[in-house]
Every structure is written in structure tokens, then in C-alpha cells.
Design an enzyme around this catalytic site. Sequence first.
Site, short mmCIF file in Angstrom:
data_model
loop_
_atom_site.label_atom_id
_atom_site.label_comp_id
_atom_site.label_asym_id
_atom_site.label_seq_id
_atom_site.Cartn_x
_atom_site.Cartn_y
_atom_site.Cartn_z
N SER A 153 4.84 5.39 -9.80
CA SER A 153 4.42 6.02 -8.55
C SER A 153 5.65 6.25 -7.70
O SER A 153 6.68 5.58 -7.87
CB SER A 153 3.48 5.07 -7.80
OG SER A 153 3.27 5.52 -6.47
N TYR A 166 1.42 -3.23 -4.82
CA TYR A 166 1.46 -1.96 -5.57
C TYR A 166 2.91 -1.57 -5.88
O TYR A 166 3.25 -1.20 -7.00
CB TYR A 166 0.77 -0.86 -4.76
CG TYR A 166 0.49 0.42 -5.51
CD1 TYR A 166 -0.62 0.55 -6.34
CD2 TYR A 166 1.33 1.53 -5.39
CE1 TYR A 166 -0.89 1.73 -7.02
CE2 TYR A 166 1.08 2.72 -6.06
CZ TYR A 166 -0.03 2.81 -6.87
OH TYR A 166 -0.29 3.99 -7.54
#
Length: 277
Positions: A153, A166
Site C-alpha cells: 500500500s 496497517y
Amino acid sequence: MGRFEGKVVAITGAAQGQGREHAVRFAREGADVVVSDLCGQIPCASPMGTAEGLAETVALVEETGRRAVSMTADVRDPEQMREMCAKGIEAFGAIDVLIANAGIGAYGPFAEMSDETWHEMIAINLGGVAHAVRAVVPHMLERGSGRIVCTSSEVGREGGPNNANYASAKWGVIGFVKSVAIELAPAGITVNALAPMSVATAMCHNPATYALFRPDLEDPEPGDVADAFGTLNPMAVPWLEPSDVADAALFLASDEAKFITGVCLDVAGGWNAFHAA
Ligand SMILES: NC(=O)c1ccc[n+]([C@@H]2O[C@H](COP(=O)([O-])OP(=O)(O)OC[C@H]3O[C@@H](n4cnc5c(N)ncnc54)[C@H](O)[C@@H]3O)[C@@H](O)[C@H]2O)c1
């Protein structure tokens, strides 16, 4: 003739979102696919895929004229990942490409984060990638070829508020990819990461994520958050479509990318240009 004619592609997290798009796009270019998903909801996570969603992915692949086998499988369980690979090899004879895509979104300030939210994130978004890759590697080593694409990401390139778990997992994916790429390069196997910015899937479009971007509103709608999302990248795009990420995944899995390994490809409207490397 499609770029993936006669190839077999395994994809985790394929009951919705990017995983589904990858399956359909590879199939349109001639591949048969092995698709898996947990098909269940983890309490701390953004809305996840269902058995019906996975069946819909299979139907969409079959509409292209290609074949699909599917399996409910949890990326947290290495044995289930090995079963997924075995199922694909049994059905189609080989696995040429693995897209380790499954992931969850579960955000919040680190000081208030539950143990569950921390552990599930690391177990799925980092551990799950490693389990899927480890399951397919013996087969690829035996064949002396393979393409592996792992979804990281843009949040795996920087820190961010509400993202300690995350970002840790997604940075981890990049370190994992670079290390394994070096180990597997002599065997003709490439291993790369994708770093998308926000993508228009259930992980991005849900009330919890909207609330992070517009804490001033009680019940924000997509139109209320689009500008805030767009400030993150110089192209000012609020979010990508899953097809934008699939374009990059297909490239990294293709013959054109045969000498590209150990990279993290940003699909991020230039967000990446703010980062040091
Ligand atoms: N949507 C975004 O804004 C965005 C941005 C950058 C990266 N990503 C990453 O892209 C990947 C795909 O996400 P998406 O946007 O399609 O979201 P999504 O929620 O639509 O899809 C993720 C899929 O993974 C599955 N999954 C989650 N945990 C699993 C487990 N333990 N075992 C098996 N399957 C599991 C879910 O059920 C779901 O179907 C993820 O790794 C995500 O972190 C998403």
C-alpha cells in the site's frame, strides 16, 4: 491472443474488490484462475468478502470463457494456503502466478488500539502474504519459473495517524518481497510488490474510513470525503478503480516484466514522489 493464454493464476482475497478484478482481468487475457477468500467477517475489519461474492467472482471469470476453481481459505493458516495451491495444481496442472492480495482495513489511534486489531492486521496483511507465498514457492522452484505479486500500500511507504498496524504490515510486505526476490531470482521466479493509493472498494468506502477523513460530519457520504482523499496525491484523484491496480498487477506478472524483481510499484497518482525513496 491474451498475454496469459494457457497460464494459471492464484489469487487470495478474491471474493470482492481488487482480488475479483485481478481474477477477471487475468481471465480476459487467457488465464485460468484459482480464487480464494475467507468468506467471513473479522469483527475489527472493514466489510469483507462472502461466499456469494466468491461465487460471483467465479461466474464473472467463467463469462470470459476461462475456468476457475474456488476455495474458502484463510491466509492466516499456512495449511489452508497449501491446500489452495494443491487444488489449483490438481485442477489446472500448475500455478504460474500468485497474487497475494488478501487484506483487511482496521484503523485507529495506536494508544487505543485493541490487541485484536493489532494482531489480526499483522497476521493477515503480513503473515497472510508470507503464507501464500511459502505455499506456492516449492512448486515454482520445481518448475524453475513463477511470478509473485504481493499487495502492499502507499501506507507501506510512510507513517500515518490511525495506521500504526496497517503501515507496519504493509512496510513489512515490502521488506519481505525484497528479501524473497533475492532468494528466488536465481530460480527464475520474480517477486514484486504493488503499492496502491486509496482504491474504490469496500475497504475504502465504508463509514469508519469516511469518519477518519471527515470527523466534523456525523454521517459523511462519498461526496463529502472525495476532496480530502484527493489532497493525498498531486494528481488530486480521490481514489483509483480496481482496474487501475489490475493494470499494474498484470504488467508485473507478464513476460514484459521478466527482469523486474524486488520492486515496489506505486500506483498512487504521484503520492510516492513525496517519499524519500
Ligand atoms: N482499498 C484501498 O484503499 C487499498 C489501498 C491500498 C492497498 N490496499 C490493499 O489491497 C488489497 C485488496 O483490498 P481491497 O481494496 O480489494 O479490499 P476488499 O476488502 O474489497 O478485499 C479484500 C479481500 O480480502 C479478503 N480477506 C481478508 N482477510 C482474509 C483472510 N484472513 N483470508 C482470506 N481472505 C481474506 C476479504 O474477505 C476481502 O474479500 C488488500 O491487501 C489491501 O490492504 C487497499
